[in-house]
Design an enzyme around this catalytic site. Structure first.
Site, mmCIF file in Angstrom:
data_model
loop_
_atom_site.group_PDB
_atom_site.id
_atom_site.type_symbol
_atom_site.label_atom_id
_atom_site.label_comp_id
_atom_site.label_asym_id
_atom_site.label_seq_id
_atom_site.Cartn_x
_atom_site.Cartn_y
_atom_site.Cartn_z
ATOM 1 N N ASP A 103 0.827 -1.213 0.000
ATOM 2 C CA ASP A 103 0.000 0.000 0.000
ATOM 3 C C ASP A 103 0.859 1.259 0.000
ATOM 4 O O ASP A 103 0.586 2.213 -0.724
ATOM 5 C CB ASP A 103 -0.969 0.005 1.202
ATOM 6 C CG ASP A 103 -0.275 -0.246 2.544
ATOM 7 O OD1 ASP A 103 0.944 -0.512 2.570
ATOM 8 O OD2 ASP A 103 -0.967 -0.176 3.585
ATOM 9 N N ASP A 106 7.189 3.864 3.271
ATOM 10 C CA ASP A 106 7.507 5.023 4.101
ATOM 11 C C ASP A 106 9.024 5.012 4.288
ATOM 12 O O ASP A 106 9.761 5.401 3.390
ATOM 13 C CB ASP A 106 6.712 4.845 5.407
ATOM 14 C CG ASP A 106 6.795 6.009 6.377
ATOM 15 O OD1 ASP A 106 7.903 6.429 6.715
ATOM 16 O OD2 ASP A 106 5.742 6.489 6.830
ATOM 17 N N LYS A 134 6.559 7.630 -0.056
ATOM 18 C CA LYS A 134 6.970 8.883 0.592
ATOM 19 C C LYS A 134 8.474 9.051 0.362
ATOM 20 O O LYS A 134 9.277 8.560 1.161
ATOM 21 C CB LYS A 134 6.686 8.822 2.101
ATOM 22 C CG LYS A 134 5.214 8.757 2.488
ATOM 23 C CD LYS A 134 5.074 8.735 4.011
ATOM 24 C CE LYS A 134 3.639 8.619 4.458
ATOM 25 N NZ LYS A 134 3.507 8.426 5.928
ATOM 26 N N ASP A 162 -4.732 2.563 7.465
ATOM 27 C CA ASP A 162 -5.445 2.756 8.723
ATOM 28 C C ASP A 162 -4.710 3.635 9.716
ATOM 29 O O ASP A 162 -3.497 3.835 9.639
ATOM 30 C CB ASP A 162 -5.665 1.400 9.385
ATOM 31 C CG ASP A 162 -4.350 0.830 9.935
ATOM 32 O OD1 ASP A 162 -3.398 0.684 9.139
ATOM 33 O OD2 ASP A 162 -4.265 0.578 11.148
ATOM 34 N N ARG A 168 -9.737 2.356 7.000
ATOM 35 C CA ARG A 168 -9.376 1.625 5.767
ATOM 36 C C ARG A 168 -10.480 1.659 4.721
ATOM 37 O O ARG A 168 -10.229 1.448 3.538
ATOM 38 C CB ARG A 168 -9.100 0.144 6.089
ATOM 39 C CG ARG A 168 -7.932 -0.108 7.003
ATOM 40 C CD ARG A 168 -7.604 -1.599 6.998
ATOM 41 N NE ARG A 168 -6.751 -2.014 8.102
ATOM 42 C CZ ARG A 168 -5.422 -1.959 8.092
ATOM 43 N NH1 ARG A 168 -4.790 -1.469 7.046
ATOM 44 N NH2 ARG A 168 -4.728 -2.370 9.137
HETATM 45 P P1 IMP Z 1 7.915 1.514 6.462
HETATM 46 O O1 IMP Z 1 8.483 0.254 7.012
HETATM 47 O O2 IMP Z 1 8.367 2.727 7.247
HETATM 48 O O3 IMP Z 1 8.190 1.684 4.968
HETATM 49 O O4 IMP Z 1 6.364 1.484 6.681
HETATM 50 C C1 IMP Z 1 5.547 0.770 5.831
HETATM 51 C C2 IMP Z 1 4.257 0.333 6.489
HETATM 52 O O5 IMP Z 1 3.823 1.258 7.481
HETATM 53 C C3 IMP Z 1 3.162 0.291 5.449
HETATM 54 O O6 IMP Z 1 2.989 -1.017 4.974
HETATM 55 C C4 IMP Z 1 1.941 0.790 6.179
HETATM 56 O O7 IMP Z 1 1.225 -0.292 6.707
HETATM 57 C C5 IMP Z 1 2.476 1.621 7.301
HETATM 58 N N1 IMP Z 1 2.410 3.073 7.008
HETATM 59 C C6 IMP Z 1 3.410 3.881 6.579
HETATM 60 N N2 IMP Z 1 3.003 5.141 6.419
HETATM 61 C C7 IMP Z 1 1.683 5.145 6.744
HETATM 62 C C8 IMP Z 1 0.678 6.187 6.752
HETATM 63 O O8 IMP Z 1 0.877 7.365 6.422
HETATM 64 N N3 IMP Z 1 -0.581 5.787 7.147
HETATM 65 C C9 IMP Z 1 -0.873 4.496 7.495
HETATM 66 N N4 IMP Z 1 0.038 3.512 7.494
HETATM 67 C C10 IMP Z 1 1.300 3.836 7.120
HETATM 68 MG MG MG Z 2 1.177 -2.206 4.995
#
Ligand code: IMP
Ligand code: MG
Length: 179
Positions: A103, A106, A134, A162, A168
């Site tokens: 989805d 980040d 992002k 979420d 969601r």
């Molecule tokens: P990462 O490991 O920092 O890349 O985070 C990825 C996971 O964090 C994604 O699969 C999302 O489930 C969750 N996530 C990251 N950013 C957001 C946001 O802005 N809203 C909701 N969930 C997020």
């Molecule tokens: Mg996710």
């Protein structure tokens, strides 16, 4: 609806469902023109990717399978950096082309861990498709093959994403309102 409230927080609509559908269609068009591998398995990362995976999959025109796996690493509105193991791979991925459907990317931590675990199943190649990205938060260097939309470093909900389990269900995306 322009504004929604989830628990203690307020969110304002930032990406319309039309813009979402348009971005998903563009990803599918790109995949349909680029991918001609024999055995393709899409792997959706639950829970967040279920809406994106469903919309995208309907637009794919080559022969392929889809399955879903689960990991969880996020609590509240900031990434914990803690990643758990993959649940739900029953398919034989050996020699196959895996396209991971996420989805949102980040920091990139979650997916880096998923990729390294998926490599253990010996697929021929792993491609990454994320609906949202992002760029300002991304701390990794791996290649992301397909991106739907790049967004600022804000917390968002809707279209499968979420805040503590809620939000969601909306077909559009909402951004946390700065207070
Ligand atoms: P990462 O490991 O920092 O890349 O985070 C990825 C996971 O964090 C994604 O699969 C999302 O489930 C969750 N996530 C990251 N950013 C957001 C946001 O802005 N809203 C909701 N969930 C997020
Ligand atoms: Mg996710």
């Amino acid at each position: 609806m322009n504004r929604i409230k989830i628990h203690d927080k307020e969110f304002e609509v930032s990406i319309s469902s039309e813009k979402i559908q348009d971005a998903v269609s563009k990803m599918a068009v790109k995949m349909n023109s680029e991918i001609n591998n024999k055995e393709v398995v899409f792997i959706g990362i639950l829970n967040g990717s279920f809406m994106f995976a469903s919309d995208l999959f309907k637009k794919i025109t080559f022969d392929c399978c889809i399955t879903f796996i689960k990991v969880s690493s996020y609590q509240g509105t900031s990434s914990t950096g803690e990643v758990k193991s993959l649940i739900g791979i029953n398919e034989n991925l050996k020699g196959k082309t895996v396209i991971v459907l996420e989805d949102i990317i980040d920091s990139g931590e979650t997916l880096e861990n998923i990729i390294s675990q998926l490599k253990g199943y010996e697929p021929e190649c792993i491609k990454i498709a994320t609906f949202l990205f992002k760029p300002l938060a991304f701390k990794k260097s791996y290649k992301i093959d397909y991106v739907g939309l790049e967004i600022p470093n804000d917390f968002i909900v809707g279209y499968g994403l979420d805040y503590d389990g809620f939000g969601r269900n909306y077909p559009e995306i909402y951004t946390l309102v700065k207070s």
